[in-house]
Design a protein around this motif. Structure first.
Motif, mmCIF file in Angstrom:
data_model
loop_
_atom_site.group_PDB
_atom_site.id
_atom_site.type_symbol
_atom_site.label_atom_id
_atom_site.label_comp_id
_atom_site.label_asym_id
_atom_site.label_seq_id
_atom_site.Cartn_x
_atom_site.Cartn_y
_atom_site.Cartn_z
ATOM 1 N N GLY A 44 0.788 -1.160 0.059
ATOM 2 C CA GLY A 44 -0.087 0.182 -0.046
ATOM 3 C C GLY A 44 0.719 1.203 0.051
ATOM 4 N N SER A 70 -14.740 2.718 2.427
ATOM 5 C CA SER A 70 -13.991 1.417 2.684
ATOM 6 C C SER A 70 -12.380 1.966 2.176
ATOM 7 C CB SER A 70 -14.084 0.157 1.918
ATOM 8 O OG SER A 70 -14.243 0.516 0.411
ATOM 9 N N PHE A 71 -12.284 2.598 1.204
ATOM 10 C CA PHE A 71 -10.922 3.237 0.732
ATOM 11 C C PHE A 71 -10.396 4.201 1.905
ATOM 12 C CE2 PHE A 71 -12.376 1.892 -3.102
ATOM 13 C CZ PHE A 71 -11.548 1.028 -3.808
ATOM 14 N N ASP A 74 -9.072 2.174 4.955
ATOM 15 C CA ASP A 74 -7.805 1.400 4.225
ATOM 16 C C ASP A 74 -6.610 2.498 4.385
ATOM 17 O OD1 ASP A 74 -8.798 -1.081 3.914
ATOM 18 O OD2 ASP A 74 -8.978 -0.793 1.688
ATOM 19 N N GLY A 77 -5.623 3.403 7.910
ATOM 20 C CA GLY A 77 -5.012 2.120 8.587
ATOM 21 C C GLY A 77 -3.639 2.465 8.205
ATOM 22 N N ASN A 78 -3.286 2.482 7.027
ATOM 23 C CA ASN A 78 -2.024 2.573 6.737
ATOM 24 C C ASN A 78 -1.167 4.038 7.011
ATOM 25 O OD1 ASN A 78 -1.772 0.282 4.952
ATOM 26 N ND2 ASN A 78 -2.924 1.350 3.052
#
Length: 109
Positions: A44, A70-71, A74, A77-78
């Motif tokens: 990612g 949802s993106f 992510d 989270g990254n």
């Protein structure tokens, strides 16, 4: 450059296969003065760097659809995983209101 040329260029990029898009993500990172992510499975990370003691995380999502919540989950989270102070996301066609709401809740939390 006129609108028709820009539109044709963007359409060509968005319709490219994933290997081309990954290479473009690395090139965009380099153009921004960042270190490009790894070739192949990059976890990612399309690019990263440091500026004024702040870690920058760059991700490029050249999809033909708008990025949804949802993106955002992510991406946030990254940011945590990679201990980033600044996150930069390049989207092919933008983000949905749900993406923006999820991203805002990450920063308010």
């Amino acid at each position: 450059m006129d609108f028709l040329k820009i539109d044709a260029l963007v359409t060509g990029i968005l319709n490219s296969d994933s290997a081309v898009k990954q290479d473009l993500g690395r090139r965009f990172a380099l153009r921004l003065g960042l270190e490009p992510g790894n070739v192949g499975a990059d976890g990612g990370v399309d690019g990263w760097g440091m500026l004024n003691q702040r870690r920058i995380y760059f991700q490029c999502k050249l999809y033909r659809k708008r990025l949804d919540a949802s993106f955002a989950a992510d991406f946030c989270g990254n940011l945590v995983i990679h201990k980033a102070d600044v996150g930069v996301l390049l989207s092919g066609v933008g983000c949905t209101p749900g993406y923006e709401t999820r991203l805002q809740s990450f920063y308010e939390g």
